[in-house]
Design a protein around this motif. Structure first.
Motif, PDB file in Angstrom:
ATOM      1  N   ASP A   1       0.832  -1.195   0.000  1.00 14.84           N
ATOM      2  CA  ASP A   1       0.000   0.000   0.000  1.00 14.84           C
ATOM      3  C   ASP A   1       0.869   1.248   0.000  1.00 14.84           C
ATOM      4  O   ASP A   1       1.985   1.246   0.528  1.00 14.84           O
TER       5      ASP A   1
ATOM      6  N   TYR B   1       0.785   5.415   1.142  1.00 12.70           N
ATOM      7  CA  TYR B   1       0.060   6.311   2.032  1.00 12.70           C
ATOM      8  C   TYR B   1       0.703   7.689   2.008  1.00 12.70           C
ATOM      9  O   TYR B   1       1.938   7.815   2.021  1.00 12.70           O
TER      10      TYR B   1
ATOM     11  N   SER C   1      -7.413  12.181   5.449  1.00  8.68           N
ATOM     12  CA  SER C   1      -8.776  11.678   5.595  1.00  8.68           C
ATOM     13  C   SER C   1      -9.468  11.499   4.251  1.00  8.68           C
ATOM     14  O   SER C   1     -10.465  10.780   4.160  1.00  8.68           O
ATOM     15  N   ILE C   2      -8.948  12.142   3.221  1.00 11.51           N
ATOM     16  CA  ILE C   2      -9.546  12.020   1.889  1.00 11.51           C
ATOM     17  C   ILE C   2      -9.477  10.584   1.406  1.00 11.51           C
ATOM     18  O   ILE C   2     -10.430  10.041   0.846  1.00 11.51           O
ATOM     19  N   TRP C   3      -8.319   9.922   1.655  1.00 12.59           N
ATOM     20  CA  TRP C   3      -8.148   8.545   1.182  1.00 12.59           C
ATOM     21  C   TRP C   3      -8.112   7.538   2.326  1.00 12.59           C
ATOM     22  O   TRP C   3      -8.147   6.343   2.094  1.00 12.59           O
TER      23      TRP C   3
ATOM     24  N   ASN D   1      -4.477   2.831   5.739  1.00 14.27           N
ATOM     25  CA  ASN D   1      -4.172   1.547   5.129  1.00 14.27           C
ATOM     26  C   ASN D   1      -2.980   0.912   5.845  1.00 14.27           C
ATOM     27  O   ASN D   1      -2.522   1.404   6.879  1.00 14.27           O
TER      28      ASN D   1
ATOM     29  N   ASN E   1      -7.212  10.030  10.317  1.00 14.63           N
ATOM     30  CA  ASN E   1      -8.585  10.526  10.457  1.00 14.63           C
ATOM     31  C   ASN E   1      -8.733  11.488  11.625  1.00 14.63           C
ATOM     32  O   ASN E   1      -9.698  11.441  12.377  1.00 14.63           O
TER      33      ASN E   1
END
Length: 288
Positions: A97, A99, A139-141, A144, A164
């Motif tokens: 992932d 980030y 917070s948009i994505w 992970n 978040n």
């Protein structure tokens, strides 16, 4: 782990004999610790960190970018940081992932002075006060695996790493000493607000203490301790970090290893984190 810390501490002490104070105060600043802020900053600094950590749970590579600017008189300081990470947890998806964290913006004042002692003796000193704001673009994505693993290397920076939350953190810093031996301290009160409805706000106490030496103009050595302690909920995170920074003209590079004394969730988390930093500093003359 203890033997590694003792060996690195011994190397720090041996590298800083009292007769080797070769650093002029005209261009000397208290070196920036790895897990806290310094009360003073050169006119312009910036760079990128590269962190690596691994455990039985997974692995991560983190690479936050950061920059610091000051006013002409060097008593108003602006910080900016934006973390990135690539990570993978075993048992998850096959591909790692990516980030990108929050924007962290810091505004503070810093002032230098001489700290008087008996007999007319005085030491260079500095203090600063201000705060950081975490702007929750992550917070948009959302969160992970890369966020979860990358944050374990930067427990001292929740405003930038936790996805978040919106947060701010008042802080104060203090430093005292000469290049041959100095100490730096920081006290913060991170306040985190969840951006999701119903999320509980969190208030923490964050502290940091660093012992260091810059016996020669091109190398500074640091031993750091720090922690975050929940004030309105249970939870403690403490750590130790050993590192060095190296200077060549306007280039700065460094290497740090961080050891957690307490774990966020479980003992399956990494027992260490290795961080490499590359950047620049534009210094200007000053006198304490």
């Amino acid at each position: 782990m203890r033997s590694t810390i003792l060996a690195l501490l011994g190397a720090l002490i041996l590298a800083a004999p009292a007769a080797a104070d070769e650093v002029s105060l005209s261009y000397w600043y208290f070196p920036t610790p790895w897990t806290m802020s310094a009360p003073l900053a050169p006119a312009r600094t910036g760079g990128i960190d590269l962190g690596v950590t691994a455990s039985d749970t997974g692995w991560a590579m983190a690479f936050p970018i950061w920059t610091t600017m000051t006013s002409r008189k060097m008593n108003f300081i602006v910080d900016f940081a934006w973390p990135f990470a690539v990570g993978h947890v075993k048992g998850g998806d096959s591909s790692p992932d990516f980030y990108a964290g929050n924007f962290r913006l810091g505004l503070r004042g810093g002032w230098k002075f001489t700290f008087p002692f008996a007999g007319g003796y005085a030491l260079p000193a500095a203090w600063g006060i201000g705060g950081d704001i975490g702007i929750p673009v992550a917070s948009i994505w959302g969160s992970n695996e890369a966020a979860a693993m990358g944050y374990l290397m930067f427990l001292h920076d929740p405003l930038a790493w936790l996805p978040n939350i919106f947060g701010f953190s008042p802080k104060a810093t203090f430093a005292l000493g000469r290049p041959i031996f100095f100490l730096e301290n920081e006290l913060q009160f991170p306040i985190l607000f969840g951006v999701k409805s119903g999320a509980k706000s969190i208030v923490d106490l964050k502290w940091g203490a660093a012992l260091g030496s810059q016996p020669i103009s091109w190398a500074a050595f640091l031993l750091e301790f720090g922690g975050i302690h929940g004030l309105n909920q249970k939870g403690n995170q403490t750590w130790c970090a050993v590192g060095a920074r190296f200077y060549y003209k306007q280039m700065v590079a460094g290497l740090m290893m961080r050891f957690p004394f307490s774990y966020v969730a479980s003992s399956s988390e990494p027992a260490w984190g290795l961080l490499l930093s590359v950047g620049f500093e534009k210094r200007q003359p000053q006198e304490f």
